[in-house]
Design a protein around this motif. Structure first.
Motif, PDB file in Angstrom:
ATOM      1  N   ALA A  72       0.826  -1.210   0.000  1.00  0.00           N
ATOM      2  CA  ALA A  72       0.000   0.000   0.000  1.00  0.00           C
ATOM      3  C   ALA A  72       0.857   1.255   0.000  1.00  0.00           C
ATOM      4  CB  ALA A  72      -0.943  -0.009   1.198  1.00  0.00           C
ATOM      5  N   ALA A  73       1.967   1.241   0.720  1.00  0.00           N
ATOM      6  CA  ALA A  73       2.871   2.389   0.732  1.00  0.00           C
ATOM      7  C   ALA A  73       3.510   2.583  -0.644  1.00  0.00           C
ATOM      8  CB  ALA A  73       3.956   2.203   1.795  1.00  0.00           C
ATOM      9  N   TYR A  74       3.815   1.508  -1.314  1.00  0.00           N
ATOM     10  CA  TYR A  74       4.372   1.578  -2.667  1.00  0.00           C
ATOM     11  C   TYR A  74       3.394   2.263  -3.615  1.00  0.00           C
ATOM     12  CZ  TYR A  74       6.342  -0.073  -7.110  1.00  0.00           C
ATOM     13  OH  TYR A  74       6.861  -0.156  -8.381  1.00  0.00           O
ATOM     14  N   TYR A  75       2.103   1.998  -3.417  1.00  0.00           N
ATOM     15  CA  TYR A  75       1.062   2.613  -4.243  1.00  0.00           C
ATOM     16  C   TYR A  75       0.684   4.015  -3.774  1.00  0.00           C
ATOM     17  CZ  TYR A  75      -0.084  -1.697  -6.800  1.00  0.00           C
ATOM     18  OH  TYR A  75      -0.051  -2.796  -7.628  1.00  0.00           O
ATOM     19  N   GLY A  76       1.232   4.456  -2.648  1.00  0.00           N
ATOM     20  CA  GLY A  76       0.878   5.765  -2.116  1.00  0.00           C
ATOM     21  C   GLY A  76      -0.403   5.775  -1.310  1.00  0.00           C
ATOM     22  N   ILE A  77      -0.904   4.607  -0.965  1.00  0.00           N
ATOM     23  CA  ILE A  77      -2.141   4.498  -0.174  1.00  0.00           C
ATOM     24  C   ILE A  77      -1.855   4.719   1.305  1.00  0.00           C
ATOM     25  CG2 ILE A  77      -3.994   2.921   0.517  1.00  0.00           C
ATOM     26  CD1 ILE A  77      -3.515   1.465  -2.187  1.00  0.00           C
ATOM     27  N   LYS A  78      -0.725   4.187   1.787  1.00  0.00           N
ATOM     28  CA  LYS A  78      -0.298   4.350   3.181  1.00  0.00           C
ATOM     29  C   LYS A  78       1.007   5.130   3.216  1.00  0.00           C
ATOM     30  CE  LYS A  78      -1.964   2.067   6.235  1.00  0.00           C
ATOM     31  NZ  LYS A  78      -3.014   2.345   7.231  1.00  0.00           N
ATOM     32  N   GLU A  85      11.128   2.455   4.079  1.00  0.00           N
ATOM     33  CA  GLU A  85      11.594   3.434   3.097  1.00  0.00           C
ATOM     34  C   GLU A  85      12.766   2.918   2.267  1.00  0.00           C
ATOM     35  OE1 GLU A  85      11.608   6.481   0.662  1.00  0.00           O
ATOM     36  OE2 GLU A  85      10.057   6.095   2.162  1.00  0.00           O
ATOM     37  N   PRO A  86      13.734   2.196   2.868  1.00  0.00           N
ATOM     38  CA  PRO A  86      14.811   1.655   2.028  1.00  0.00           C
ATOM     39  C   PRO A  86      14.303   0.745   0.910  1.00  0.00           C
ATOM     40  CG  PRO A  86      15.452   1.585   4.333  1.00  0.00           C
ATOM     41  CD  PRO A  86      14.002   1.958   4.307  1.00  0.00           C
ATOM     42  N   ILE A  87      13.214   0.037   1.150  1.00  0.00           N
ATOM     43  CA  ILE A  87      12.634  -0.798   0.088  1.00  0.00           C
ATOM     44  C   ILE A  87      12.058   0.085  -1.008  1.00  0.00           C
ATOM     45  CG2 ILE A  87      10.887  -2.535  -0.473  1.00  0.00           C
ATOM     46  CD1 ILE A  87      11.029  -3.442   2.463  1.00  0.00           C
ATOM     47  N   LEU A  88      11.269   1.078  -0.599  1.00  0.00           N
ATOM     48  CA  LEU A  88      10.599   1.950  -1.569  1.00  0.00           C
ATOM     49  C   LEU A  88      11.606   2.765  -2.367  1.00  0.00           C
ATOM     50  CD1 LEU A  88       7.630   3.182   0.649  1.00  0.00           C
ATOM     51  CD2 LEU A  88       7.690   1.237  -0.923  1.00  0.00           C
ATOM     52  N   SER A  89      12.741   3.071  -1.762  1.00  0.00           N
ATOM     53  CA  SER A  89      13.768   3.872  -2.430  1.00  0.00           C
ATOM     54  C   SER A  89      14.743   3.029  -3.254  1.00  0.00           C
ATOM     55  CB  SER A  89      14.573   4.675  -1.388  1.00  0.00           C
ATOM     56  OG  SER A  89      13.735   5.524  -0.649  1.00  0.00           O
ATOM     57  N   SER A  90      14.671   1.728  -3.114  1.00  0.00           N
ATOM     58  CA  SER A  90      15.600   0.850  -3.811  1.00  0.00           C
ATOM     59  C   SER A  90      15.293   0.811  -5.306  1.00  0.00           C
ATOM     60  CB  SER A  90      15.504  -0.565  -3.246  1.00  0.00           C
ATOM     61  OG  SER A  90      16.196  -1.484  -4.058  1.00  0.00           O
ATOM     62  N   PRO A  91      16.331   0.744  -6.146  1.00  0.00           N
ATOM     63  CA  PRO A  91      16.085   0.563  -7.582  1.00  0.00           C
ATOM     64  C   PRO A  91      15.419  -0.773  -7.887  1.00  0.00           C
ATOM     65  CG  PRO A  91      18.434   0.327  -7.070  1.00  0.00           C
ATOM     66  CD  PRO A  91      17.771   0.872  -5.833  1.00  0.00           C
ATOM     67  N   LEU A 141      -5.338  -8.759  -5.892  1.00  0.00           N
ATOM     68  CA  LEU A 141      -4.076  -8.078  -5.593  1.00  0.00           C
ATOM     69  C   LEU A 141      -3.119  -8.108  -6.783  1.00  0.00           C
ATOM     70  CD1 LEU A 141      -2.444  -6.595  -3.399  1.00  0.00           C
ATOM     71  CD2 LEU A 141      -1.570  -8.815  -2.665  1.00  0.00           C
ATOM     72  N   GLN A 142      -3.223  -9.125  -7.601  1.00  0.00           N
ATOM     73  CA  GLN A 142      -2.341  -9.257  -8.754  1.00  0.00           C
ATOM     74  C   GLN A 142      -2.910  -8.613 -10.016  1.00  0.00           C
ATOM     75  OE1 GLN A 142      -1.613 -13.519  -8.997  1.00  0.00           O
ATOM     76  NE2 GLN A 142      -1.215 -13.581  -6.792  1.00  0.00           N
ATOM     77  N   GLY A 143      -4.148  -8.114  -9.940  1.00  0.00           N
ATOM     78  CA  GLY A 143      -4.826  -7.594 -11.109  1.00  0.00           C
ATOM     79  C   GLY A 143      -4.457  -6.168 -11.461  1.00  0.00           C
ATOM     80  N   GLU A 144      -4.995  -5.707 -12.577  1.00  0.00           N
ATOM     81  CA  GLU A 144      -4.694  -4.355 -13.062  1.00  0.00           C
ATOM     82  C   GLU A 144      -5.261  -3.268 -12.149  1.00  0.00           C
ATOM     83  OE1 GLU A 144      -5.994  -3.993 -17.075  1.00  0.00           O
ATOM     84  OE2 GLU A 144      -4.535  -5.449 -17.854  1.00  0.00           O
ATOM     85  N   ASP A 145      -6.330  -3.583 -11.436  1.00  0.00           N
ATOM     86  CA  ASP A 145      -6.958  -2.599 -10.543  1.00  0.00           C
ATOM     87  C   ASP A 145      -6.512  -2.780  -9.096  1.00  0.00           C
ATOM     88  OD1 ASP A 145      -8.394  -1.464 -12.659  1.00  0.00           O
ATOM     89  OD2 ASP A 145     -10.001  -2.943 -12.450  1.00  0.00           O
ATOM     90  N   ALA A 146      -5.334  -3.365  -8.898  1.00  0.00           N
ATOM     91  CA  ALA A 146      -4.864  -3.681  -7.548  1.00  0.00           C
ATOM     92  C   ALA A 146      -4.816  -2.449  -6.654  1.00  0.00           C
ATOM     93  CB  ALA A 146      -3.497  -4.347  -7.600  1.00  0.00           C
ATOM     94  N   LYS A 147      -4.394  -1.321  -7.175  1.00  0.00           N
ATOM     95  CA  LYS A 147      -4.252  -0.131  -6.345  1.00  0.00           C
ATOM     96  C   LYS A 147      -5.587   0.321  -5.775  1.00  0.00           C
ATOM     97  CE  LYS A 147      -2.612   4.664  -6.352  1.00  0.00           C
ATOM     98  NZ  LYS A 147      -1.911   5.719  -7.138  1.00  0.00           N
ATOM     99  N   SER A 148      -6.600   0.453  -6.607  1.00  0.00           N
ATOM    100  CA  SER A 148      -7.904   0.912  -6.121  1.00  0.00           C
ATOM    101  C   SER A 148      -8.545  -0.141  -5.223  1.00  0.00           C
ATOM    102  CB  SER A 148      -8.829   1.243  -7.296  1.00  0.00           C
ATOM    103  OG  SER A 148      -9.012   0.117  -8.132  1.00  0.00           O
ATOM    104  N   TRP A 149      -8.353  -1.410  -5.560  1.00  0.00           N
ATOM    105  CA  TRP A 149      -8.915  -2.477  -4.718  1.00  0.00           C
ATOM    106  C   TRP A 149      -8.252  -2.474  -3.345  1.00  0.00           C
ATOM    107  CZ3 TRP A 149      -6.495  -6.874  -2.651  1.00  0.00           C
ATOM    108  CH2 TRP A 149      -7.359  -7.818  -2.069  1.00  0.00           C
ATOM    109  N   LEU A 150      -6.922  -2.365  -3.299  1.00  0.00           N
ATOM    110  CA  LEU A 150      -6.225  -2.398  -2.027  1.00  0.00           C
ATOM    111  C   LEU A 150      -6.599  -1.189  -1.172  1.00  0.00           C
ATOM    112  CD1 LEU A 150      -4.212  -4.032  -0.367  1.00  0.00           C
ATOM    113  CD2 LEU A 150      -2.364  -2.713  -1.404  1.00  0.00           C
ATOM    114  N   LYS A 151      -6.807  -0.041  -1.800  1.00  0.00           N
ATOM    115  CA  LYS A 151      -7.223   1.146  -1.061  1.00  0.00           C
ATOM    116  C   LYS A 151      -8.529   0.882  -0.326  1.00  0.00           C
ATOM    117  CE  LYS A 151      -8.000   6.119  -1.588  1.00  0.00           C
ATOM    118  NZ  LYS A 151      -8.015   7.251  -2.570  1.00  0.00           N
ATOM    119  N   ALA A 152      -9.452   0.201  -0.973  1.00  0.00           N
ATOM    120  CA  ALA A 152     -10.731  -0.139  -0.336  1.00  0.00           C
ATOM    121  C   ALA A 152     -10.539  -1.127   0.801  1.00  0.00           C
ATOM    122  CB  ALA A 152     -11.693  -0.715  -1.375  1.00  0.00           C
TER     123      ALA A 152
END
Length: 277
Positions: A72-78, A85-91, A141-152
């Motif tokens: 969720a943090a990767y998607y900007g939800i959390k 943060e080291p994970i999110l900042s990693s290449p 979670l693996q689908g194209e709408d994962a971000k909006s679904w996870l937010k819900a």
């Protein structure tokens, strides 16, 4: 070949490596079952993910609530925090997060006689239902709408399974039961607030651990789970609980499950947080 199940790692990579050394883990033939909460709060979460990705052919993983928080943090939800943060900042973040999204909520092995879910299996579900509903949310979670679904999924949901509810509310119940459940009431309502160990006081209020819930649907396999550090190690004919509070100054626990008598191996951990109660 040896098969070892390990409880919540939560970013404690040093303890994980010590435990793998202690069990003589052999990447050429052994397998690991990981009960979720791989990351968050521990200070080497990136190292944990990078290591597990490097041996991904040897691991079976179920997602925990902290793993979902990372996604969720990767998607900007959390919001991010210093340990993820080291994970999110990693290449390597896109590669690691895509791999993490592809993990299961329920792992089943009929030959070994075990299944595994991070918090357990709802008392409302038999094994067939659990398999069906786990697959349902894995696909979301693996689908194209994962971000909006996870937010819900991070919005408040029902504490009781209701087949007549909306699809999104059913999904919220499913994901909550697999990743956040500890206690239930006699009517199978789940309590997501209590985090402490079972006590007579809680039992007097009608709260029991989910695996002791009255009239729980039968699961023909033994259930491995983590999530509940204050419960600690618990082993009976129905369940094997492996979250022994490594992050909280407890231990990291591995259980060998491909043998007639479960073998338990633990390493001491230098906790960096005060226990939650």
């Amino acid at each position: 070949m040896a098969v070892w199940a390990i409880g919540d790692i939560q970013g404690c990579n040093d303890s994980l490596q010590q435990l793998l050394t202690k069990i003589n883990f052999d990447i050429s033939k052994d397998r690991l079952w990981l009960a979720g909460d791989l990351v968050n709060r521990g200070n080497k979460s990136l190292e944990v993910l990078e290591f597990l990705y490097s041996i991904k052919g040897n691991v079976d993983i179920v997602l925990g609530n902290h793993d979902l928080t990372l996604i969720a943090a990767y998607y900007g939800i959390k919001k991010s925090n210093p340990t993820i943060e080291p994970i999110l900042s990693s290449p390597n973040a896109p590669k690691l997060l895509k791999w993490l999204r592809g993990q299961k909520f329920l792992h089943v092995d009929y030959q070994l006689g075990y299944c595994m879910a991070h918090a357990g299996i709802s008392p409302e579900f038999d094994l067939g239902m659990a398999i069906e509903y786990a697959k349902r949310i894995e696909e979301r979670l693996q689908g194209e709408d994962a971000k909006s679904w996870l937010k819900a999924m991070f919005k408040h949901g029902d504490d009781r399974f209701n087949r007549e509810a909306s699809g999104i509310d059913i999904d919220k119940y499913i994901i909550s039961s697999f990743t956040r459940m500890r206690y239930c009431y006699k009517d199978h309502r789940l309590d997501f607030e209590q985090k402490g160990a079972p006590t007579d006081k809680l039992r007097a209020k009608g709260l029991k651990p989910w695996f002791e819930c009255d009239h729980r649907k039968e699961i023909e396999l033994k259930i491995i789970f983590g999530h509940w550090s204050t419960l600690g190690f618990h082993h009976d004919e129905n369940v094997l609980a492996l979250d022994t509070g490594c992050l909280w100054g407890g231990k990291l626990t591995a259980a060998r499950i491909d043998v007639d008598e479960v073998e338990i191996v633990q390493v001491e951990c230098d906790g960096i947080m005060e226990p939650e109660v």
